[in-house]
Enzyme design. Structure first.
Site, PDB file in Angstrom:
ATOM      1  CG  ASN A 128      -0.697  -0.783   2.621  1.00 41.19           C
ATOM      2  OD1 ASN A 128       0.410   0.057   2.721  1.00 41.19           O
ATOM      3  ND2 ASN A 128      -1.396  -0.802   2.886  1.00 41.19           N
ATOM      4  NE  ARG A 168       2.384   2.861  11.976  1.00 37.19           N
ATOM      5  CZ  ARG A 168       1.875   2.338  10.942  1.00 37.19           C
ATOM      6  NH1 ARG A 168       1.252   3.433   9.740  1.00 37.19           N
ATOM      7  NH2 ARG A 168       1.572   1.102  10.900  1.00 37.19           N
ATOM      8  CD  GLN A 187      -4.087   4.115  14.300  1.00 39.06           C
ATOM      9  OE1 GLN A 187      -4.296   5.264  13.642  1.00 39.06           O
ATOM     10  NE2 GLN A 187      -4.232   2.619  13.734  1.00 39.06           N
ATOM     11  CG  HIS A 245      -4.405   3.963  10.031  1.00 39.49           C
ATOM     12  ND1 HIS A 245      -3.753   2.982  10.669  1.00 39.49           N
ATOM     13  CD2 HIS A 245      -3.513   3.952   8.854  1.00 39.49           C
ATOM     14  CE1 HIS A 245      -2.291   2.923  10.295  1.00 39.49           C
ATOM     15  NE2 HIS A 245      -2.344   3.463   8.991  1.00 39.49           N
TER      16      HIS A 245
HETATM   17  P1  NDP Z   1      10.502   2.184   3.326  1.00 38.34           P
HETATM   18  O1  NDP Z   1      11.022   1.343   4.524  1.00 38.34           O
HETATM   19  O2  NDP Z   1      10.430   1.965   2.441  1.00 38.34           O
HETATM   20  O3  NDP Z   1      10.881   3.094   3.612  1.00 38.34           O
HETATM   21  C1  NDP Z   1      11.355   3.745   5.135  1.00 38.34           C
HETATM   22  C2  NDP Z   1      12.247   4.958   5.042  1.00 38.34           C
HETATM   23  O4  NDP Z   1      12.596   5.442   6.015  1.00 38.34           O
HETATM   24  C3  NDP Z   1      13.479   4.024   4.839  1.00 38.34           C
HETATM   25  O5  NDP Z   1      14.133   4.967   3.808  1.00 38.34           O
HETATM   26  C4  NDP Z   1      15.013   4.257   5.570  1.00 38.34           C
HETATM   27  O6  NDP Z   1      15.760   4.697   5.625  1.00 38.34           O
HETATM   28  C5  NDP Z   1      13.630   5.268   6.370  1.00 38.34           C
HETATM   29  N1  NDP Z   1      14.288   6.012   8.201  1.00 38.34           N
HETATM   30  C6  NDP Z   1      14.670   5.034   8.640  1.00 38.34           C
HETATM   31  N2  NDP Z   1      14.712   5.760  10.233  1.00 38.34           N
HETATM   32  C7  NDP Z   1      14.543   7.017   9.393  1.00 38.34           C
HETATM   33  C8  NDP Z   1      15.418   8.178  10.492  1.00 38.34           C
HETATM   34  N3  NDP Z   1      15.164   8.008  11.428  1.00 38.34           N
HETATM   35  N4  NDP Z   1      14.883   9.651   9.733  1.00 38.34           N
HETATM   36  C9  NDP Z   1      14.666   9.205   8.431  1.00 38.34           C
HETATM   37  N5  NDP Z   1      14.546   7.993   7.793  1.00 38.34           N
HETATM   38  C10 NDP Z   1      14.626   6.910   7.981  1.00 38.34           C
HETATM   39  O7  NDP Z   1       9.304   2.321   3.913  1.00 38.34           O
HETATM   40  P2  NDP Z   1       7.914   2.465   3.351  1.00 38.34           P
HETATM   41  O8  NDP Z   1       8.222   3.787   2.152  1.00 38.34           O
HETATM   42  O9  NDP Z   1       6.642   1.984   2.692  1.00 38.34           O
HETATM   43  O10 NDP Z   1       6.507   2.374   4.427  1.00 38.34           O
HETATM   44  C11 NDP Z   1       7.433   4.175   5.569  1.00 38.34           C
HETATM   45  C12 NDP Z   1       6.299   4.092   6.175  1.00 38.34           C
HETATM   46  O11 NDP Z   1       5.127   4.188   6.910  1.00 38.34           O
HETATM   47  C13 NDP Z   1       5.879   2.650   7.727  1.00 38.34           C
HETATM   48  O12 NDP Z   1       6.868   1.785   8.295  1.00 38.34           O
HETATM   49  C14 NDP Z   1       4.755   2.620   8.142  1.00 38.34           C
HETATM   50  O13 NDP Z   1       4.903   3.071   9.464  1.00 38.34           O
HETATM   51  C15 NDP Z   1       3.769   3.987   7.225  1.00 38.34           C
HETATM   52  N6  NDP Z   1       2.764   3.702   7.037  1.00 38.34           N
HETATM   53  C16 NDP Z   1       1.449   4.327   6.598  1.00 38.34           C
HETATM   54  C17 NDP Z   1       0.662   3.513   6.298  1.00 38.34           C
HETATM   55  C18 NDP Z   1      -0.537   4.277   6.635  1.00 38.34           C
HETATM   56  O14 NDP Z   1      -1.908   3.496   6.000  1.00 38.34           O
HETATM   57  N7  NDP Z   1      -1.229   5.107   6.665  1.00 38.34           N
HETATM   58  C19 NDP Z   1       0.881   2.379   5.420  1.00 38.34           C
HETATM   59  C20 NDP Z   1       2.232   1.394   4.950  1.00 38.34           C
HETATM   60  C21 NDP Z   1       2.704   2.484   5.872  1.00 38.34           C
HETATM   61  P3  NDP Z   1      17.151   3.372   4.932  1.00 38.34           P
HETATM   62  O15 NDP Z   1      16.287   2.420   4.498  1.00 38.34           O
HETATM   63  O16 NDP Z   1      17.934   4.441   4.943  1.00 38.34           O
HETATM   64  O17 NDP Z   1      17.237   2.937   6.598  1.00 38.34           O
END
Ligand code: NDP
Length: 387
Positions: A147, A285, A314, A333
């Protein structure tokens, strides 16, 4: 034989739909970057139907029962005496969605000696205590990418809605009014604005790509830098951390996982470094932001708007201050649970179950915890309290 406990959100108030607004879903070739779509051996549901609520059962009942397993589906997940707590002690597999999370705390994991697999039908496994899962040898898996584009679309919608003051203007129509000045006195164009994302993973990068045609200046921060050709293609400015990026941005979108590094990141101190009148969009989140600091910033005018779809806990209680704070564009959500996304994560959940029940490897990109350690996607994007 396994017992599978599946926690899903309630059916629509008027009952499970018998008809839908559209006749099907578009065909997708794959995800951006080449990851393939979920590929279970079969599905027992119609893509485009409501699968994420109790009656939808993620389309799993026939598949599990034909193999002799037990499926228990409930929305009753919180509080003493919940169905979830009652069923958990002899459960092998827990499935839940971030939209209606079954919080797998350390205490609950300790009370579930048979638990071996926790599947997130969606993305984001922060409702599972990963340290406890590691300690108890529980595998945690989620349907990576299912998603991500759904959420990216929602984030872009919310940026436009806030900046252009769409929701109050729509309210004017519903209320029978026509005061143009009321509608436009907080309405701007995004063109020319500086927009930054905290994290440029699947969602963050998709948000940047979708915003590019709006002729804005794009910024990002992430733990790992994007390839130079992507930075060039999108005209991105990289910042070493959120604190370095925020003072430059008119709009900030949060797309990082919740883990110890990001919890409480947007507190009074950090928000004070943003431009006065900046917009903050958080579809990642809720606990990445300090709940009351957001309310204070909207009331003082430090933030011109806040939107997102993620809350804590939630479901959000009726008196949650984000329901009534000024200039917000919150939804429940929902961003990652469009009917389009549901078809993908139901299929991905089935794919994970097929692999686990057959004793074959779960796709590396779906793994968060395995064999007592962060694994796969989890090893890349998450941290534990000790790591
Ligand atoms: P990804 O794993 O593709 O991307 C997450 C990114 O966050 C990675 O590039 C990671 O970095 C980076 N990251 C982690 N920690 C930090 C930090 N401290 N500072 C900056 N960047 C950081 O996940 P998605 O993009 O697929 O999803 C992201 C989040 O979105 C999920 O974890 C979830 O919580 C949320 N989400 C929400 C949904 C909703 O329905 N609202 C649905 C799906 C997801 P690196 O790769 O460099 O480690």
């Amino acid at each position: 034989m396994a017992k599978v406990l599946c926690v899903l959100y309630d059916d629509p108030i008027d009952g499970h739909p018998t008809a839908y607004a559209r006749d099907g879903l578009p065909d997708l070739a794959g995800y951006p970057g080449g990851q393939t779509l979920p590929s279970p051996k079969g599905i027992d549901f119609t893509p485009g139907h409501l699968l994420g609520s109790v009656s939808g059962e993620l389309g799993l009942r026939r598949f599990l029962e034909e193999r002799g397993h037990t499926l228990v589906v409930t929305s009753d997940k919180d509080g003493d005496g919940s169905v979830f707590d009652r069923e958990l002690p002899d459960t092998d597999v827990v499935i839940s969605q971030p939209f209606w999370p079954a919080y797998l705390t350390a205490e609950r994991i300790a009370r579930a000696p048979k638990l071996k697999l926790a599947v997130t039908a969606g993305i984001g496994s922060d409702h599972v205590d990963l340290d406890a899962a590691i300690a108890h040898g529980v595998t945690v898996a989620e349907v990576t990418y299912c998603n991500s584009i759904s959420v990216a679309e929602h984030a872009v919608m919310m940026i436009l809605s806030l900046v252009r003051n769409y929701l109050p203007a729509h309210r004017t129509v519903l209320d029978g009014g026509w005061n143009i000045a009321d509608c436009v006195s907080r309405s701007y164009d995004v063109e020319g604005m500086h927009i930054g994302t905290v994290a440029a993973g699947r969602i963050g990068l998709a948000v940047l790509r979708r915003l590019k045609p709006f002729d804005v200046h794009l910024h990002y921060t992430d733990r790992h830098r994007l390839p130079a050709e992507v930075e060039k293609e999108l005209g991105l400015t990289f910042h070493t951390d959120a604190a370095a990026m925020l003072p430059h941005c008119d709009v900030v979108t949060v797309n990082a996982p919740l883990h110890p590094e990001t919890e409480g990141l947007f507190d009074d101190r950090l928000i004070a470094t943003m431009k006065r009148g900046a917009y903050l969009i958080n579809t990642a989140r809720a606990r990445i932001a300090d709940r009351d600091a957001i309310v204070r910033a909207l009331e003082s005018g430090q933030l011109a708007g806040y939107a997102g779809d993620v809350w804590y806990p939630q479901p959000a209680p009726a008196d949650h201050p984000w329901r009534t704070m000024p200039h917000h564009g919150m939804t429940p959500h929902i961003s990652g649970s469009s009917l389009s996304a549901q078809a993908r994560y139901a299929a991905g959940t089935r794919e994970i179950l097929e692999a686990w029940l057959d004793g074959t490897p779960i796709r590396e990109e779906y793994l968060i915890v395995e064999g007592g350690a962060l694994a796969g996607t989890g090893a890349h994007s998450y941290s534990t309290r000790t790591r």
